[in-house]
Each structure stands twice: as structure tokens, then as C-alpha cells.
Scaffold this active site. Structure first.
Site, PDB file in Angstrom:
ATOM      1  CG  HIS A 173      64.886   4.747 -15.058  1.00  0.00           C
ATOM      2  ND1 HIS A 173      63.370   4.604 -15.642  1.00  0.00           N
ATOM      3  CD2 HIS A 173      64.985   5.830 -15.601  1.00  0.00           C
ATOM      4  CE1 HIS A 173      63.096   5.606 -16.532  1.00  0.00           C
ATOM      5  NE2 HIS A 173      64.021   6.298 -16.527  1.00  0.00           N
ATOM      6  CG  ASP A 232      63.744  13.596  -3.502  1.00  0.00           C
ATOM      7  OD1 ASP A 232      63.415  14.081  -4.527  1.00  0.00           O
ATOM      8  OD2 ASP A 232      64.585  13.946  -2.769  1.00  0.00           O
ATOM      9  CG  ASN A 244      55.373  10.203 -22.502  1.00  0.00           C
ATOM     10  OD1 ASN A 244      54.543  11.088 -22.419  1.00  0.00           O
ATOM     11  ND2 ASN A 244      56.668  10.372 -22.540  1.00  0.00           N
ATOM     12  CG  ASP A 303      66.953  15.062  -6.775  1.00  0.00           C
ATOM     13  OD1 ASP A 303      66.018  15.545  -6.020  1.00  0.00           O
ATOM     14  OD2 ASP A 303      67.726  16.078  -7.297  1.00  0.00           O
ATOM     15  CB  SER A 317      70.439  14.721  -1.892  1.00  0.00           C
ATOM     16  OG  SER A 317      69.524  15.851  -1.487  1.00  0.00           O
ATOM     17  CG  ASN A 350      52.051   9.846 -19.217  1.00  0.00           C
ATOM     18  OD1 ASN A 350      51.868   9.026 -20.022  1.00  0.00           O
ATOM     19  ND2 ASN A 350      51.676   9.546 -17.953  1.00  0.00           N
ATOM     20  CG  ASP A 351      53.305  15.316 -22.782  1.00  0.00           C
ATOM     21  OD1 ASP A 351      53.081  15.337 -21.351  1.00  0.00           O
ATOM     22  OD2 ASP A 351      54.330  14.682 -22.951  1.00  0.00           O
ATOM     23  CG  ASP A 385      63.701   8.751 -19.184  1.00  0.00           C
ATOM     24  OD1 ASP A 385      63.096   7.801 -19.478  1.00  0.00           O
ATOM     25  OD2 ASP A 385      64.366   8.519 -17.986  1.00  0.00           O
ATOM     26  CB  CYS A 389      61.128   2.526 -17.411  1.00  0.00           C
ATOM     27  SG  CYS A 389      62.137   0.992 -16.474  1.00  0.00           S
ATOM     28  CG  ASN A 429      67.821  18.241  -3.159  1.00  0.00           C
ATOM     29  OD1 ASN A 429      67.756  17.212  -3.770  1.00  0.00           O
ATOM     30  ND2 ASN A 429      67.455  18.374  -1.595  1.00  0.00           N
TER      31      ASN A 429
END
Length: 225
Positions: A193, A187, A86, A164, A170, A88-89, A216, A135, A168
């Protein structure tokens, strides 16, 4: 050979995860899974492109001697390549991600059906990120590059994929006392994906962790800066 960190003893697996130039990527949603054909083409005169990818990375630019000395380590190479797939950096990465808005001035991600044309376009455009990827495109191109470099690699698709962002474990949704949704959580749950797994041993972690390792290339949040 058997002493390599990436050695697979099963001949059928070697044929599938190292030598096979064609594959299927599963996308869509849990109720309607679509199978897309993908041409990896890892033997189509791509080796110099893949080696250039290593030389353009921020890892090489920051410390060339250290980078070159670690290129025999598949976990290190996997991390470098996952960063370089990618763009993006600001590191001359292969693909720029886009998930909304118009694609009319560049390629719609759904139009890609293989890695070779993307990698060769990246080289022809003087290593500027190709527009656009999502993706499954990031994963397809990463599979090509890693197989080209001799690292057994496959794709994994996950449906109703939880994302997430605050670690955490969740997916949080917040509501006020009237039951109205408060958009204060980042989130989310994605329809699907796609990522990669590569096969190599982990002497740093012990024999129990040998085998498939998750990588990934889809740009998300920064990790430790």
C-alpha cells in the site's frame, strides 16, 4: 519562512520534499519490489487546478466562509485534498478507483507515470473523475497537489500491508470445525500500500507531534460517517 507551520529547516529536505518534480514509487510485493518513476510536475501550471480542487470540495460547499478561513491550516488542507483526490464521495474528485475487472474502456492504473496529465485531464473533462487509479496513483497525485500548495510531502510504501476494518488491531480469519475457511471477515492483507506523509507542526497536539503527518487518499471505509 521560519514562522510557517510547514517550515523545514533542512535545505536538503526542502529540495527533496518541496521542489523535486521527479520521484520513485515502490510497488510490488515483499519479495519483488518494483521501483516506478513518477513525474510530480508541481510547477507545471497546476496552481489554478489545485485551488479549484479546494473550491469543489464538500467542505467548501457546506460552509464557504469557514473553509476559506481555514486554508492557512495545513492539517485542514491535507484532509480536504485527501478527500478530493478520489472521486468516491460524489464530490468531483480527481480519480476513480478500480482494483479488478477490465480496464479496456479507460486507462489501466499501471499505465500512469505522472500527475500532470491526470490533473489536466480532470480539468478538461469538466472535473469528472479520471478513470482509473489505485493506491500509488492516488498518492502520486496527492503529493503533486500538496507540494504545489507549498506543503512538504513524500510517499511511503508498505509491503504485506494489513487492512483492519473492525478496529481491533488484528487481521481476523475464521474457520469452521472442519478447518474450512469462513468468508465472514473483511480484514485483509495487501501485497503493498502507498500513502503520503506531509511535514507540518501540530499546535493542537503539542511539539512532540510536530513533523511528518500521515495522509491517505486511497478510498477505503468511511470514517465517522
Amino acid at each position: 519562512f521560519s514562522g510557517d507551520d510547514v517550515y523545514m529547516s533542512n535545505e536538503n529536505e526542502r529540495q527533496e520534499y518541496v521542489l523535486n518534480e521527479n520521484g520513485i514509487i515502490f510497488v510490488g510485493n515483499a519479495r519483488y519490489i518494483e521501483a516506478r518513476g513518477w513525474y510530480y510536475g508541481q510547477f507545471q501550471d497546476l496552481l489554478n487546478i489545485c485551488l479549484t480542487m479546494l473550491d469543489l470540495s464538500l467542505y467548501y460547499r457546506q460552509d464557504p466562509a469557514m473553509d476559506v478561513s481555514r486554508r492557512g491550516d495545513p492539517k485542514y488542507v491535507g484532509r480536504v485534498i485527501s478527500s478530493m483526490i478520489n472521486g468516491n464521495d460524489n464530490d468531483n474528485g480527481v480519480l476513480l478507483g478500480k482494483w479488478q475487472g477490465s480496464f479496456h474502456s479507460h486507462e489501466n492504473p499501471s499505465r500512469w507515470d505522472g500527475s500532470v496529465v491526470i490533473l489536466k485531464k480532470w480539468r478538461q473533462d469538466n472535473y469528472r473523475p479520471v478513470q482509473y487509479g489505485q493506491c500509488w496513483v492516488f498518492a502520486g497525485v496527492m503529493c503533486t497537489v500538496l507540494r504545489c500548495l507549498g506543503i512538504p510531502t513524500r510517499l511511503v510504501s508498505n509491503f504485506n500491508s494489513a487492512h483492519d476494518v473492525d478496529r481491533n488491531l488484528s487481521i481476523d480469519k475464521y474457520y469452521d470445525s472442519s478447518g474450512r475457511s469462513l468468508n465472514i471477515s473483511k480484514d485483509s492483507t495487501w501485497d503493498y500500500h502507498v500513502w503520503n506523509e506531509s511535514w507540518f507542526i501540530r499546535p493542537d497536539l503539542g511539539r512532540a507531534y510536530n513533523g511528518w503527518q500521515v495522509l491517505d487518499a486511497t478510498p477505503q471505509e468511511q470514517s465517522r460517517g
